[in-house]
Write a protein that holds these residues in place. Structure first.
Motif, PDB file in Angstrom:
ATOM      1  N   THR A  20       0.842  -1.189   0.000  1.00 55.38           N
ATOM      2  CA  THR A  20       0.000   0.000   0.000  1.00 55.38           C
ATOM      3  C   THR A  20       0.885   1.250   0.000  1.00 55.38           C
ATOM      4  OG1 THR A  20      -0.085  -0.040   2.406  1.00 55.38           O
ATOM      5  CG2 THR A  20      -1.885  -1.150   1.226  1.00 55.38           C
ATOM      6  N   PRO A  21       0.350   2.367  -0.447  1.00 56.57           N
ATOM      7  CA  PRO A  21       1.151   3.594  -0.472  1.00 56.57           C
ATOM      8  C   PRO A  21       1.503   4.095   0.930  1.00 56.57           C
ATOM      9  CG  PRO A  21      -0.790   3.811  -1.881  1.00 56.57           C
ATOM     10  CD  PRO A  21      -0.960   2.546  -1.089  1.00 56.57           C
ATOM     11  N   PHE A  68       7.055   3.325  -8.055  1.00 55.84           N
ATOM     12  CA  PHE A  68       7.659   4.165  -7.028  1.00 55.84           C
ATOM     13  C   PHE A  68       6.712   5.294  -6.633  1.00 55.84           C
ATOM     14  CE2 PHE A  68      12.453   3.265  -7.980  1.00 55.84           C
ATOM     15  CZ  PHE A  68      12.230   1.907  -7.822  1.00 55.84           C
ATOM     16  N   CYS A  69       6.077   5.915  -7.612  1.00 57.40           N
ATOM     17  CA  CYS A  69       5.129   6.998  -7.339  1.00 57.40           C
ATOM     18  C   CYS A  69       3.973   6.486  -6.480  1.00 57.40           C
ATOM     19  CB  CYS A  69       4.625   7.592  -8.655  1.00 57.40           C
ATOM     20  SG  CYS A  69       3.365   8.863  -8.464  1.00 57.40           S
ATOM     21  N   HIS A  70       3.443   5.321  -6.819  1.00 52.13           N
ATOM     22  CA  HIS A  70       2.341   4.734  -6.058  1.00 52.13           C
ATOM     23  C   HIS A  70       2.782   4.448  -4.614  1.00 52.13           C
ATOM     24  CE1 HIS A  70      -1.198   2.344  -5.127  1.00 52.13           C
ATOM     25  NE2 HIS A  70      -0.387   1.390  -4.707  1.00 52.13           N
ATOM     26  N   VAL A  71       3.915   3.775  -4.460  1.00 54.81           N
ATOM     27  CA  VAL A  71       4.392   3.389  -3.131  1.00 54.81           C
ATOM     28  C   VAL A  71       4.702   4.622  -2.278  1.00 54.81           C
ATOM     29  CG1 VAL A  71       6.260   2.221  -1.878  1.00 54.81           C
ATOM     30  CG2 VAL A  71       5.239   1.137  -3.893  1.00 54.81           C
ATOM     31  N   GLY A 127       3.205   7.370  -2.315  1.00 54.93           N
ATOM     32  CA  GLY A 127       1.998   8.146  -2.048  1.00 54.93           C
ATOM     33  C   GLY A 127       1.823   9.340  -2.966  1.00 54.93           C
ATOM     34  N   GLY A 128       2.377   9.246  -4.180  1.00 58.08           N
ATOM     35  CA  GLY A 128       2.296  10.351  -5.130  1.00 58.08           C
ATOM     36  C   GLY A 128       1.019  10.395  -5.942  1.00 58.08           C
ATOM     37  N   GLY A 129       0.110   9.473  -5.673  1.00 59.93           N
ATOM     38  CA  GLY A 129      -1.177   9.497  -6.359  1.00 59.93           C
ATOM     39  C   GLY A 129      -1.193   8.829  -7.722  1.00 59.93           C
ATOM     40  N   CYS A 130      -0.179   8.047  -8.035  1.00 60.15           N
ATOM     41  CA  CYS A 130      -0.130   7.354  -9.327  1.00 60.15           C
ATOM     42  C   CYS A 130      -0.786   5.981  -9.204  1.00 60.15           C
ATOM     43  CB  CYS A 130       1.320   7.151  -9.772  1.00 60.15           C
ATOM     44  SG  CYS A 130       2.236   8.680 -10.002  1.00 60.15           S
ATOM     45  N   ASP A 131      -1.377   5.546 -10.291  1.00 56.54           N
ATOM     46  CA  ASP A 131      -1.859   4.174 -10.377  1.00 56.54           C
ATOM     47  C   ASP A 131      -0.750   3.310 -10.964  1.00 56.54           C
ATOM     48  OD1 ASP A 131      -4.482   4.451  -9.367  1.00 56.54           O
ATOM     49  OD2 ASP A 131      -5.111   5.340 -11.257  1.00 56.54           O
ATOM     50  N   TYR A 132      -0.659   2.090 -10.476  1.00 53.52           N
ATOM     51  CA  TYR A 132       0.331   1.133 -10.963  1.00 53.52           C
ATOM     52  C   TYR A 132      -0.344   0.222 -11.967  1.00 53.52           C
ATOM     53  CZ  TYR A 132       3.625  -2.748 -11.003  1.00 53.52           C
ATOM     54  OH  TYR A 132       4.498  -3.730 -11.389  1.00 53.52           O
ATOM     55  N   THR A 133       0.175   0.176 -13.179  1.00 52.69           N
ATOM     56  CA  THR A 133      -0.439  -0.625 -14.239  1.00 52.69           C
ATOM     57  C   THR A 133       0.384  -1.860 -14.590  1.00 52.69           C
ATOM     58  OG1 THR A 133       0.615   0.614 -16.041  1.00 52.69           O
ATOM     59  CG2 THR A 133      -1.526   1.431 -15.237  1.00 52.69           C
ATOM     60  N   GLY A 134       1.442  -2.122 -13.818  1.00 51.39           N
ATOM     61  CA  GLY A 134       2.283  -3.281 -14.103  1.00 51.39           C
ATOM     62  C   GLY A 134       1.710  -4.562 -13.537  1.00 51.39           C
ATOM     63  N   LEU A 155      12.987   1.990   1.079  1.00 49.84           N
ATOM     64  CA  LEU A 155      13.545   0.642   0.949  1.00 49.84           C
ATOM     65  C   LEU A 155      12.864  -0.339   1.899  1.00 49.84           C
ATOM     66  CD1 LEU A 155      17.324   1.514   0.557  1.00 49.84           C
ATOM     67  CD2 LEU A 155      15.764   0.696  -1.223  1.00 49.84           C
ATOM     68  N   ALA A 156      12.505   0.110   3.098  1.00 50.57           N
ATOM     69  CA  ALA A 156      11.803  -0.754   4.048  1.00 50.57           C
ATOM     70  C   ALA A 156      10.438  -1.159   3.503  1.00 50.57           C
ATOM     71  CB  ALA A 156      11.656  -0.058   5.399  1.00 50.57           C
ATOM     72  N   LYS A 157       9.801  -0.256   2.776  1.00 55.62           N
ATOM     73  CA  LYS A 157       8.490  -0.560   2.185  1.00 55.62           C
ATOM     74  C   LYS A 157       8.633  -1.562   1.039  1.00 55.62           C
ATOM     75  CE  LYS A 157       4.066   0.641   2.146  1.00 55.62           C
ATOM     76  NZ  LYS A 157       3.145   0.317   3.209  1.00 55.62           N
TER      77      LYS A 157
END
Length: 152
Positions: free
Chosen positions: A31-32, A85-88, A90-97, A139-141
């Protein structure tokens, strides 16, 4: 002018097609982080993009792991890493991978390979001026994803 633009567009590599898969932020494997200070420490989307580009550039030159990335779609890799990275962060990006397990399936990633990748990521974060404590939180996340990436 139009010819120059057409030539430029042809020179930009495109992503290679992949088999369909369910697109979901759940594929990010975590989660972010909900701390705007951490997002700012990475200098927003532009900073995350520079961290990703620096990391990918470094791993391509790193004799320990460069072979792992040969033949892979680096255009897609850069895009999904930016999203991830943006999603993790908390930058508000959706992850499509894809999921971490599916994305790394049959790559044969070993513990030492993962260590080299993290070293390259750390160098990229340092080059971006990301404070050490922010690097550690990020890195911990990411750390629990190791079990889905390392296969032997």
């Amino acid at each position: 002018m139009i010819l120059a633009l057409a030539l430029l567009l042809q020179a930009v590599p495109a992503e290679e097609p992949v088999d369909p898969y369910p697109v979901s932020n759940a594929n990010a494997g975590t989660t972010p982080i909900r701390d705007p200070a951490l997002w700012r420490a990475f200098h927003g989307r532009e900073g995350v993009g520079r961290v990703v580009d620096g990391m990918v550039d470094r791993v391509q030159k790193d004799p320990r792991i460069a072979d792992i990335f040969k033949g892979h779609d680096l255009v897609r890799l850069r895009r999904v890493l930016r999203e991830h990275f943006c999603h993790v962060l908390g930058g508000g990006c959706d992850y499509t991978g894809r999921t971490m397990r599916d994305a790394h399936k049959d790559m044969g990633v070993q513990q030492a390979d993962m260590g080299a990748l993290i070293e390259n990521l750390q160098a990229s974060m340092r080059a971006e001026g990301v404070p050490f404590h922010a690097q550690n939180r990020f890195l911990a996340k990411l750390a629990p994803m190791r079990r889905d990436v390392v296969q032997r």
